[in-house]
Design a protein around this motif. Sequence first.
Motif, PDB file in Angstrom:
ATOM      1  N   GLN A   1       0.900  -1.262   0.125  1.00 26.83           N
ATOM      2  CA  GLN A   1      -0.234  -0.175   0.073  1.00 26.83           C
ATOM      3  C   GLN A   1       0.919   1.240   0.077  1.00 26.83           C
ATOM      4  OE1 GLN A   1      -3.436   0.041   2.838  1.00 26.83           O
ATOM      5  NE2 GLN A   1      -2.519   1.903   3.440  1.00 26.83           N
ATOM      6  N   THR A   2       0.648   2.220  -0.979  1.00 29.32           N
ATOM      7  CA  THR A   2       1.217   3.458  -0.798  1.00 29.32           C
ATOM      8  C   THR A   2       0.330   4.605  -0.669  1.00 29.32           C
ATOM      9  OG1 THR A   2       0.687   3.802  -3.042  1.00 29.32           O
ATOM     10  CG2 THR A   2       2.874   2.433  -2.652  1.00 29.32           C
ATOM     11  N   LYS A   3       0.878   5.876  -0.366  1.00 36.81           N
ATOM     12  CA  LYS A   3       0.213   7.136   0.069  1.00 36.81           C
ATOM     13  C   LYS A   3       0.778   8.135  -0.461  1.00 36.81           C
ATOM     14  CE  LYS A   3      -2.256   9.428   3.940  1.00 36.81           C
ATOM     15  NZ  LYS A   3      -2.524   9.342   5.247  1.00 36.81           N
ATOM     16  N   ASP A   4       0.227   9.070  -1.174  1.00 37.69           N
ATOM     17  CA  ASP A   4       1.036  10.224  -1.702  1.00 37.69           C
ATOM     18  C   ASP A   4       0.951  11.424  -1.030  1.00 37.69           C
ATOM     19  OD1 ASP A   4      -1.373  11.199  -2.448  1.00 37.69           O
ATOM     20  OD2 ASP A   4      -1.397  10.721  -4.513  1.00 37.69           O
ATOM     21  N   GLN A   5       1.395  12.584  -1.430  1.00 41.02           N
ATOM     22  CA  GLN A   5       1.430  13.707  -0.309  1.00 41.02           C
ATOM     23  C   GLN A   5       0.030  14.449  -0.461  1.00 41.02           C
ATOM     24  OE1 GLN A   5       4.021  16.736  -2.644  1.00 41.02           O
ATOM     25  NE2 GLN A   5       2.818  16.489  -4.480  1.00 41.02           N
ATOM     26  N   ASP A   6      -0.748  13.825  -1.443  1.00 40.72           N
ATOM     27  CA  ASP A   6      -2.261  14.628  -1.124  1.00 40.72           C
ATOM     28  C   ASP A   6      -3.039  13.837  -0.247  1.00 40.72           C
ATOM     29  OD1 ASP A   6      -1.622  16.542  -3.196  1.00 40.72           O
ATOM     30  OD2 ASP A   6      -2.166  15.342  -4.847  1.00 40.72           O
TER      31      ASP A   6
ATOM     32  N   THR B   1      -3.967  10.340  -0.906  1.00 37.98           N
ATOM     33  CA  THR B   1      -4.272   9.464  -1.804  1.00 37.98           C
ATOM     34  C   THR B   1      -3.651   8.184  -1.421  1.00 37.98           C
ATOM     35  OG1 THR B   1      -5.032  10.893  -3.628  1.00 37.98           O
ATOM     36  CG2 THR B   1      -4.809   8.437  -4.053  1.00 37.98           C
ATOM     37  N   VAL B   2      -4.540   7.050  -1.340  1.00 37.65           N
ATOM     38  CA  VAL B   2      -3.783   5.814  -0.704  1.00 37.65           C
ATOM     39  C   VAL B   2      -4.121   4.807  -1.946  1.00 37.65           C
ATOM     40  CG1 VAL B   2      -4.094   3.806   0.666  1.00 37.65           C
ATOM     41  CG2 VAL B   2      -4.383   6.196   1.434  1.00 37.65           C
ATOM     42  N   SER B   3      -3.048   3.954  -2.121  1.00 39.91           N
ATOM     43  CA  SER B   3      -3.121   3.042  -3.355  1.00 39.91           C
ATOM     44  C   SER B   3      -2.836   1.496  -2.823  1.00 39.91           C
ATOM     45  CB  SER B   3      -2.351   3.248  -4.710  1.00 39.91           C
ATOM     46  OG  SER B   3      -2.845   4.480  -5.322  1.00 39.91           O
ATOM     47  N   ARG B   4      -3.572   0.553  -3.094  1.00 37.68           N
ATOM     48  CA  ARG B   4      -3.251  -0.963  -2.487  1.00 37.68           C
ATOM     49  C   ARG B   4      -3.061  -1.858  -3.514  1.00 37.68           C
ATOM     50  NH1 ARG B   4      -6.247  -3.748   2.660  1.00 37.68           N
ATOM     51  NH2 ARG B   4      -5.209  -5.850   2.356  1.00 37.68           N
ATOM     52  N   SER B   5      -2.161  -2.583  -3.601  1.00 36.55           N
ATOM     53  CA  SER B   5      -1.823  -3.522  -4.505  1.00 36.55           C
ATOM     54  C   SER B   5      -2.827  -4.876  -4.429  1.00 36.55           C
ATOM     55  CB  SER B   5      -0.497  -4.104  -4.532  1.00 36.55           C
ATOM     56  OG  SER B   5      -0.205  -4.981  -3.386  1.00 36.55           O
ATOM     57  N   GLU B   6      -2.736  -5.745  -5.238  1.00 38.65           N
ATOM     58  CA  GLU B   6      -3.475  -7.069  -5.013  1.00 38.65           C
ATOM     59  C   GLU B   6      -2.919  -7.929  -3.995  1.00 38.65           C
ATOM     60  OE1 GLU B   6      -3.843  -9.236  -8.581  1.00 38.65           O
ATOM     61  OE2 GLU B   6      -4.779  -7.937  -9.584  1.00 38.65           O
ATOM     62  N   THR B   7      -3.790  -8.586  -3.266  1.00 39.47           N
ATOM     63  CA  THR B   7      -3.382  -9.417  -2.329  1.00 39.47           C
ATOM     64  C   THR B   7      -2.875 -10.838  -2.452  1.00 39.47           C
ATOM     65  OG1 THR B   7      -4.654  -8.308  -0.649  1.00 39.47           O
ATOM     66  CG2 THR B   7      -3.855 -10.383  -0.106  1.00 39.47           C
ATOM     67  N   ILE B   8      -1.723 -11.214  -1.988  1.00 40.24           N
ATOM     68  CA  ILE B   8      -1.176 -12.526  -2.365  1.00 40.24           C
ATOM     69  C   ILE B   8      -1.199 -13.511  -1.477  1.00 40.24           C
ATOM     70  CG2 ILE B   8       0.984 -13.911  -3.313  1.00 40.24           C
ATOM     71  CD1 ILE B   8      -0.385 -11.965  -5.380  1.00 40.24           C
ATOM     72  N   THR B   9      -1.592 -14.800  -1.528  1.00 42.23           N
ATOM     73  CA  THR B   9      -1.639 -15.552  -0.454  1.00 42.23           C
ATOM     74  C   THR B   9      -0.711 -16.745  -0.851  1.00 42.23           C
ATOM     75  OG1 THR B   9      -3.994 -15.044  -0.088  1.00 42.23           O
ATOM     76  CG2 THR B   9      -3.161 -17.232   0.834  1.00 42.23           C
ATOM     77  N   PHE B  10       0.178 -17.289  -0.050  1.00 38.34           N
ATOM     78  CA  PHE B  10       0.940 -18.451  -0.225  1.00 38.34           C
ATOM     79  C   PHE B  10       1.192 -18.944   1.137  1.00 38.34           C
ATOM     80  CE2 PHE B  10       3.541 -14.484   0.887  1.00 38.34           C
ATOM     81  CZ  PHE B  10       4.663 -15.346   1.540  1.00 38.34           C
ATOM     82  N   ASP B  11       1.761 -20.182   0.814  1.00 38.18           N
ATOM     83  CA  ASP B  11       2.416 -21.011   2.165  1.00 38.18           C
ATOM     84  C   ASP B  11       3.599 -20.469   2.518  1.00 38.18           C
ATOM     85  OD1 ASP B  11       2.713 -22.923   4.028  1.00 38.18           O
ATOM     86  OD2 ASP B  11       2.005 -24.597   2.746  1.00 38.18           O
TER      87      ASP B  11
END
Length: 620
Positions: free
Chosen positions: A11-16, A18-28
Amino acid sequence: MSQSELQVWVQTKDQDGTVSRSETITFDTAVIRKPPPPKITSSYHEPMEIHWTSACDQLMHELGPCNVRHRSEAQPAWIEQDEGGVSGSFTLDSPEPCINYLFQVQCACDTSLMSEWSEIYTIQSAERAPIGTLNVWRDCGMLPKRSECVLAWKKLPMTKACGQIIGYNLRLYFDNGTHAAFNEPVESSVLVCSEAQCYYNSSLKTVKSFSIDTYNALGVSQPSHLDIQAQEKILKEEDIYLEMNENNLTVSWNITTRIPDIKEYVVQYKEAGSSLGQGLDWIRLNTSVTKVTIKGQFKKFTAYQVSVFTVLEHNKVQFYCTDVTHFVQGKPAKVPLFKVQSCGTTHVTLLWETVMMSVQNGVTPYYQVGYGKDNVFTVKNVSAHPQLEKRTIKLDDLNENQNYEVWINAVNQAGPGPTTTVLFRTQSSENIGANVKNILFVIFGGLGLVALLCALFCCWDNKACSAVLPSLYDKVPDPHNSNIIRELKTQINDSLAWLRKPEVEKISLSEIEIIKTSSLAFIPQTDKIMNEDGDDPLKDVLTEEHKNTHCGCGKQEYSKMVDSDEDRNEEDETGQSSWSSEEDNAGYEQHFMPTDLDLQEIEERERTEKRLRTNVLSVL
């Protein structure tokens, strides 16, 4: 936690805001494993094939996918090729001959991560006869032309050796038109090899040219040819330009005249002071190149002589230009020898040995010579060119009969080196005149002595020398035949004779005639023969012969003398008087006085001796 499911996102957040989030990966978490790299255990040359083992079995997992990469030894980039399955082997199709191939393998266990690459494994392709020719050269020391040289060559790389090199075939062609062939294995005592090159450690003083090839178990390379001696060219140092640092040597040269039939240039650099074949390297260039940068580790304070040669048709070598350079310069060493060669009244000639290039620690353009008296010195700069082992300098305008101190040192960019000093005193005119007189006396005295010895040698067996060398002859009085004694005998027998000739009283034995006979005449001309007891077998014969024969002339000896009237009467009774016979009266003179033939013989010998003395003196 081990062997559990995890969800991972970014997840990223810019100076304004705004929040951006990637897809979730599930693994063992069990897949976060990295096994150790596999080991290549065996290989084959034909076909080129490798086999490896993995640590998956030890980890209680099955072997997963593996990757293989390879490249030739001369190539920088790897060629990767996936190898699926669990075969544990790889085969390279159509490998090039005479090349070393490098291999690496990485593997995974089940679904684990890939391991690191294994260690590099090298396989040599199929062996065959060597390819190409040897890069040959000759090392004649620091001079471009020299009678003593050695052969040098660079080893073939594996791509041309195509196998293990076993030895070298060498053919030498001599000045007299003959030739000789040698087979030298790589372990030969006359071959000295480093990692990259070799040289033939044997004298080639009378060798004009040579050829050499190399061989392995499957064949022989093509021969290389080259002349030993270089055709000399007038040395011009301005034709070559050098720059050197720790890792590079840059050489450039000017082509002032067109050289016909030129095949290539050879740039040679050599450490000053190193032995033949050592501290040497060279590079070959085509005729379009007049500048080259050579990479290498160059030593500080070490002189390198760099020379450019041209190789003409028929492999003849021609020297082009040369110069000396240093990476870092230091002060030169001390002049090893400095002495007075000759000295006069107002001048002196000094001789010194130049500093060896191996200890110059730089380029020495000149020497400084300082001289004077009372701490007032005059300094002269003497050029170091040409590079000779010994040099001289003449100092003029000196004062007569004065003490002088002269010093010398070598100079380069780092400064002057230590000084070497010599003390001397100029001569005076009086001493020189006396010395000249002494020299003339010795010369003429020696000539006279030689002439005397030559005359003695020439006259040793010469009868005529009795008049020239009286000291070598014995004085033998012969009173039996002397006219003086005869006259004295007559006067004694005739009592009236004393009244008629009163002057006879003045006669003394000192007036007896002297016969000169050479003591050398008693020595036979042939070698004396001695018996085992050391006795001379000719002694008795010579003694008996001497009783009857005069040694100087070989005539019957006249020892007959009338001593009394009785002897005279005995002769009168026979009707013949020893005094009345003309033959008897002349017998003494005939026996001891020289005949005309004797006089001619003596004159001829004297003329011969005179000619010999004249010839000896003219030669001296």
